[in-house]
Write an enzyme that holds these catalytic residues in place. Sequence first.
Site, PDB file in Angstrom:
ATOM      1  CG  ASN A   9      -5.954   5.667   1.552  1.00 36.60           C
ATOM      2  OD1 ASN A   9      -6.894   5.908   2.305  1.00 36.60           O
ATOM      3  ND2 ASN A   9      -5.887   4.573   0.808  1.00 36.60           N
ATOM      4  CE  LYS A  11      -4.485   2.060   2.833  1.00 36.15           C
ATOM      5  NZ  LYS A  11      -3.823   0.831   2.468  1.00 36.15           N
ATOM      6  CG  HIS A  95      -7.327   1.758  -2.240  1.00 34.60           C
ATOM      7  ND1 HIS A  95      -7.173   0.529  -1.633  1.00 34.60           N
ATOM      8  CD2 HIS A  95      -6.188   2.453  -1.977  1.00 34.60           C
ATOM      9  CE1 HIS A  95      -5.990   0.504  -1.033  1.00 34.60           C
ATOM     10  NE2 HIS A  95      -5.381   1.653  -1.223  1.00 34.60           N
ATOM     11  CD  GLU A  97      -6.691  -1.237   1.576  1.00 29.83           C
ATOM     12  OE1 GLU A  97      -7.282  -0.245   2.047  1.00 29.83           O
ATOM     13  OE2 GLU A  97      -5.457  -1.414   1.690  1.00 29.83           O
ATOM     14  CD  GLU A 167      -2.328   2.853  -3.898  1.00 30.42           C
ATOM     15  OE1 GLU A 167      -1.704   3.497  -3.061  1.00 30.42           O
ATOM     16  OE2 GLU A 167      -3.469   2.399  -3.693  1.00 30.42           O
ATOM     17  N   GLY A 173       0.821  -1.859   2.267  1.00 24.91           N
ATOM     18  CA  GLY A 173       0.803  -2.222   3.679  1.00 24.91           C
ATOM     19  C   GLY A 173       1.693  -3.398   4.041  1.00 24.91           C
ATOM     20  CB  SER A 213       5.507  -0.332   1.357  1.00 24.75           C
ATOM     21  OG  SER A 213       4.605  -1.296   1.869  1.00 24.75           O
TER      22      SER A 213
END
Length: 250
Positions: A9, A11, A95, A97, A167, A173, A213
Site C-alpha cells: 500500500n 498510500k 483502510h 485511514e 491491521e 506506521g 509495521s
Amino acid sequence: MRKKIVAGNWKMNTTLTEAKNLTSELKQLFSNDIKCEMVVCPPFTWLTTVSENLNNSPIKIGSQNISHQEKGAFTGETSVAMIKEAGATYAIIGHSERRSLYGETNEVIHQKLIAGLSQQLNVILCCGETLEERNAGKLEEILTAQIQLGIGEMSLEYLPQLVIAYEPVWAIGTGLTASPEQAQEAHYFIRKLLSGIFGETAANNISILYGGSCNASNAGVLFSQSDIDGGLIGGASLKAQDFITIAKSF
Ligand code: PGA
C-alpha cells in the site's frame, strides 16, 4: 491451501518518476522462488503507468480505494470500471485511514465491497482496532462489527475474490508491530467470524493478511503463524528490496 498474498500500500507517496523506478526495480528483483501473489497499490494517478511497467510480470496491481457508485456526478471519486481499465485487479477497501480521516462507515465499506466483487475485482477488506479500543477490551466487538457489517449480504460466488487484512491501528506506521501471538489471536478470531458467516470450509479458504509495521525483519515470524496468510505492507513496500524480501518470507 489458502493463497499467500503480499500487497504493498503505497498510500499518497511517490512521484511519477519514483513510481516508475520502484516498479522497474521490483520487476528486476522478482524471482521464481517467490511463491506468493505480489500486489502493488500505487496512487490512482500512477495505476496506468505502473501496470504498463509491470506488463509481463506476475506482480498484480491494486487501487487503495474505490467508489461504490458506478459513474456520474461524484466529484473526486474513482470507479471500479476506471481502475480496472487502468490495469487493477485488486482494491483495498476500508483502510483505517479511510475510516478515521474520511469518515467511511461499515455501511459504505460494504457497498464498496459489493461494487468491487460484483465487477470481478479481488477486494482486500481491512479491519482493526485502535489502542483505546484494545485497552478497553473491545477488540472482539470492533472486529465483529467491521467484519459482519462490512461483508453483510454477500453472494457466495464472490468468495474466491475476498481477502481480509487485519491491521491494528496502533501498529500502522508506528513501528509498533503486533506480536506474532497478538496477530495470530486476532486472525484466529476473524476466521471464526468468517466461519459463522460462510461456514468453516469456506472460512478456511479465505486469506487473512496482517498489516501494521510489517517489514523485512519481522515478516517471517508473522507469516509462520497458522492463520496469517501474508501481509498488507505500507512503509516497507516503498523499498523494492524490502518488499521482495517480505514476499520471500514464507
Ligand atoms: P505500515 O502500513 O506498514 O506503514 O505500518 C500498513 C498499512 O497501513 O496498510
